[in-house]
Design a protein around this motif. Structure first.
Motif, PDB file in Angstrom:
ATOM      1  N   LEU A  98       3.609  -0.791   3.951  1.00 26.41           N
ATOM      2  CA  LEU A  98       3.007   0.527   3.800  1.00 26.41           C
ATOM      3  C   LEU A  98       4.083   1.563   3.531  1.00 26.41           C
ATOM      4  N   ASP A  99       4.019   2.178   2.345  1.00 33.86           N
ATOM      5  CA  ASP A  99       4.964   3.222   1.951  1.00 33.86           C
ATOM      6  C   ASP A  99       4.466   4.557   2.504  1.00 33.86           C
ATOM      7  N   ILE A 100       5.273   5.192   3.361  1.00 34.18           N
ATOM      8  CA  ILE A 100       4.852   6.432   4.024  1.00 34.18           C
ATOM      9  C   ILE A 100       5.620   7.656   3.534  1.00 34.18           C
ATOM     10  N   THR A 101       6.295   7.563   2.395  1.00 32.31           N
ATOM     11  CA  THR A 101       7.113   8.678   1.922  1.00 32.31           C
ATOM     12  C   THR A 101       6.291   9.905   1.547  1.00 32.31           C
ATOM     13  N   LEU A 114       0.852  -1.184   0.000  1.00 32.74           N
ATOM     14  CA  LEU A 114       0.000   0.000   0.000  1.00 32.74           C
ATOM     15  C   LEU A 114       0.888   1.234   0.000  1.00 32.74           C
ATOM     16  N   THR A 115       0.463   2.261  -0.720  1.00 35.43           N
ATOM     17  CA  THR A 115       1.159   3.539  -0.722  1.00 35.43           C
ATOM     18  C   THR A 115       0.224   4.582  -0.139  1.00 35.43           C
ATOM     19  N   LEU A 116       0.695   5.298   0.864  1.00 30.90           N
ATOM     20  CA  LEU A 116      -0.114   6.298   1.537  1.00 30.90           C
ATOM     21  C   LEU A 116       0.276   7.677   1.030  1.00 30.90           C
ATOM     22  N   GLY A 156       0.186 -12.295  10.738  1.00 27.76           N
ATOM     23  CA  GLY A 156       0.838 -11.442   9.749  1.00 27.76           C
ATOM     24  C   GLY A 156       1.634 -10.332  10.404  1.00 27.76           C
ATOM     25  N   ASP A 157       1.931  -9.296   9.625  1.00 32.20           N
ATOM     26  CA  ASP A 157       2.706  -8.170  10.141  1.00 32.20           C
ATOM     27  C   ASP A 157       2.446  -6.940   9.285  1.00 32.20           C
ATOM     28  N   LEU A 158       2.652  -5.771   9.885  1.00 31.75           N
ATOM     29  CA  LEU A 158       2.585  -4.492   9.193  1.00 31.75           C
ATOM     30  C   LEU A 158       3.963  -3.866   9.275  1.00 31.75           C
ATOM     31  N   ARG A 159       4.538  -3.536   8.126  1.00 32.53           N
ATOM     32  CA  ARG A 159       5.869  -2.925   8.096  1.00 32.53           C
ATOM     33  C   ARG A 159       5.804  -1.634   7.301  1.00 32.53           C
ATOM     34  N   LEU A 160       6.260  -0.574   7.927  1.00 34.48           N
ATOM     35  CA  LEU A 160       6.282   0.743   7.306  1.00 34.48           C
ATOM     36  C   LEU A 160       7.657   0.984   6.711  1.00 34.48           C
ATOM     37  N   PHE A 161       7.688   1.644   5.573  1.00 31.75           N
ATOM     38  CA  PHE A 161       8.991   1.979   4.991  1.00 31.75           C
ATOM     39  C   PHE A 161       8.918   3.329   4.316  1.00 31.75           C
ATOM     40  N   GLY A 162      10.078   3.955   4.194  1.00 31.78           N
ATOM     41  CA  GLY A 162      10.184   5.269   3.581  1.00 31.78           C
ATOM     42  C   GLY A 162      10.525   6.310   4.623  1.00 31.78           C
TER      43      GLY A 162
END
Length: 145
Positions: A51-54, A20-22, A79-85
Motif C-alpha cells: 500500500l503506497d501512502i505517499t 494499491l495506491t491510496l 499473507g501480509d500488508l506492507r505500507l511504503f512511502g
C-alpha cells in the motif's frame, strides 16, 4: 473522498503481490475499499498487499484501526500488508508511532517487497531491545504517551 487505484506489479516475490495506491484521506470508507480488494485478492491464497501512502492527505483513527484489521485478516490467511512511502499527514498525526509498532512503514516499494531483510531498517519501528534499554528507567506516562 479517497481514490484507491491498482498499480502494475514489476517485481517478483515469494508471495504473490498486490499493489494499491491510496490517494486522499485515510478513513473508514477508504479502509473498507482496501479490505474488500485485499480479501478478494487473498481468496486464491496468501498474498502480499503493498500500500503506497505517499498521497494520503489526512488520517483518522478509524483509518488506522481499519488498517490493523486488514493486517490481521491478511496475516490470518498467511499473507501480509506492507505500507511504503512518506506521508506528512501520517507523520503529523502522531498515530504512525502506534501503527509502526504493528505494521512496518517502509521508505520505498523495493524495501517493502524485501520485507526489511536489507541492511536498512524500516521507519517508525519500536526501538530494538538492548541491555541499555533494560537498565535505564523510563518515565511513566498515562494514556497513549
Amino acid at each position: 473522498m479517497s481514490t484507491l487505484s491498482r498499480v502494475s506489479n514489476t517485481q517478483t516475490t515469494a508471495l504473490a503481490s498486490f499493489d494499491l495506491t491510496l490517494t486522499g484521506p485515510l478513513d473508514a470508507v477508504t479502509v473498507l475499499a482496501i479490505r474488500h480488494d485485499s480479501a478478494k485478492a487473498a481468496t486464491d491464497g496468501p498474498i502480499l498487499v503493498l500500500l503506497d501512502i505517499t498521497a494520503v492527505t489526512s488520517v483518522g483513527a478509524s483509518g488506522v484501526v481499519g488498517l490493523l484489521e486488514v493486517l490481521h485478516l491478511l496475516r490470518a490467511r498467511g499473507g501480509d500488508l506492507r505500507l511504503f512511502g512518506s506521508s506528512t499527514a501520517l507523520d503529523d498525526t502522531g498515530l504512525q508511532a502506534h501503527l509502526g509498532q504493528v505494521a512496518r512503514i517502509y521508505g520505498t516499494r523495493e524495501e517493502a517487497v524485501d520485507g526489511g531483510h536489507s541492511v536498512k531498517r524500516a521507519r517508525h519501528l519500536a526501538p530494538r531491545f538492548g541491555w541499555l534499554n533494560a537498565v535505564v528507567r523510563r518515565n511513566r506516562t498515562f494514556g497513549w504517551g
